[in-house]
Design a protein around this motif. Structure first.
Motif, short mmCIF file in Angstrom:
data_model
loop_
_atom_site.label_atom_id
_atom_site.label_comp_id
_atom_site.label_asym_id
_atom_site.label_seq_id
_atom_site.Cartn_x
_atom_site.Cartn_y
_atom_site.Cartn_z
N LEU A 63 0.80 -1.22 0.00
CA LEU A 63 0.00 0.00 0.00
C LEU A 63 0.84 1.28 0.00
O LEU A 63 0.27 2.37 -0.01
CB LEU A 63 -0.94 -0.01 1.20
N GLN A 66 -0.01 4.70 -1.94
CA GLN A 66 -1.43 4.75 -2.33
C GLN A 66 -2.13 5.85 -1.55
O GLN A 66 -1.80 6.10 -0.39
CB GLN A 66 -2.11 3.40 -2.07
N TYR A 70 -7.78 4.25 -0.46
CA TYR A 70 -7.48 3.26 -1.49
C TYR A 70 -8.20 1.94 -1.23
O TYR A 70 -8.84 1.38 -2.13
CB TYR A 70 -5.97 3.06 -1.56
N TYR A 103 -4.25 4.17 5.50
CA TYR A 103 -5.34 3.20 5.41
C TYR A 103 -5.76 2.77 6.80
O TYR A 103 -5.00 2.87 7.76
CB TYR A 103 -4.91 1.98 4.58
N ARG A 147 0.05 -6.18 -4.22
CA ARG A 147 -0.21 -4.92 -4.91
C ARG A 147 -0.90 -5.17 -6.26
O ARG A 147 -1.85 -4.50 -6.62
CB ARG A 147 1.08 -4.14 -5.12
N GLU A 151 -4.61 -3.94 -7.42
CA GLU A 151 -4.82 -3.14 -8.64
C GLU A 151 -5.89 -3.76 -9.51
O GLU A 151 -6.67 -3.05 -10.14
CB GLU A 151 -3.50 -2.99 -9.42
N ARG A 154 -9.88 -3.09 -8.89
CA ARG A 154 -10.30 -1.69 -9.03
C ARG A 154 -11.81 -1.57 -8.93
O ARG A 154 -12.53 -2.46 -9.38
CB ARG A 154 -9.84 -1.13 -10.37
#
Length: 155
Positions: A63, A66, A70, A103, A147, A151, A154
């Motif tokens: 993270l 980000q 996120y 986060y 990661r 991604e 999304r």
């Protein structure tokens, strides 16, 4: 009398059953690093579980960089099992340090929630959900893998 130990040992796997696809995850409420309550419910699509500092570091590395929100944008929840951390260390050092992260981390201080989701100590458990039911589960050993998975998730 000789059969009792065998019977007890045969029942051990029932206490640590793996989750099955299609199983509904029970809701729970925990505090995050800011002592704000969060209730896990059917709206979460991904649950990341870290049972050790090594696993939590994988999530942090994945993270890095980000923006705030996120995980929330991906309907993802990060659950950290910190029950083995000495309370004084958690209160004085670890949790205040976690407040610098961009986060939210749901902190399982007493081991009430994380043991529901069995997995390896040094890996991040990824539970993919739909309407509160388990659709798939994965374990990640590197920040790069995690990661990449985030991604792909999304919004």
């Amino acid at each position: 009398m000789k059969y009792w130990p065998v019977l007890l040992l045969s029942l051990l796997p029932l206490w640590a059953q793996a989750l099955e696809v299609g199983e509904r995850l029970a809701p729970w409420t925990l505090l995050d690093q800011f002592d704000q309550a969060y209730t896990f419910d059917k709206h979460a699509q991904t649950l990341l579980v870290a049972r050790s500092m090594e696993a939590a570091k994988l999530v942090d590395a994945a993270l890095q960089g980000q923006p705030k929100g996120y995980l929330e944008a991906r309907h993802a929840v990060f659950l950290a099992d910190i029950q083995r951390m000495p309370r004084l260390i958690a209160k004085m050092f670890a949790v205040p340090h976690m407040r610098d992260y961009s986060y939210r981390i749901m902190l399982d201080r007493d081991g009430r929630v994380a043991p529901r989701y069995p997995g390896a100590q040094d890996k991040v458990l990824w539970l993919q959900l739909k309407d509160g039911q388990l659709v798939a589960q994965h374990e990640y050993t590197t920040a790069a893998q995690l990661r990449e998975a985030l991604e792909k998730a999304r919004p």
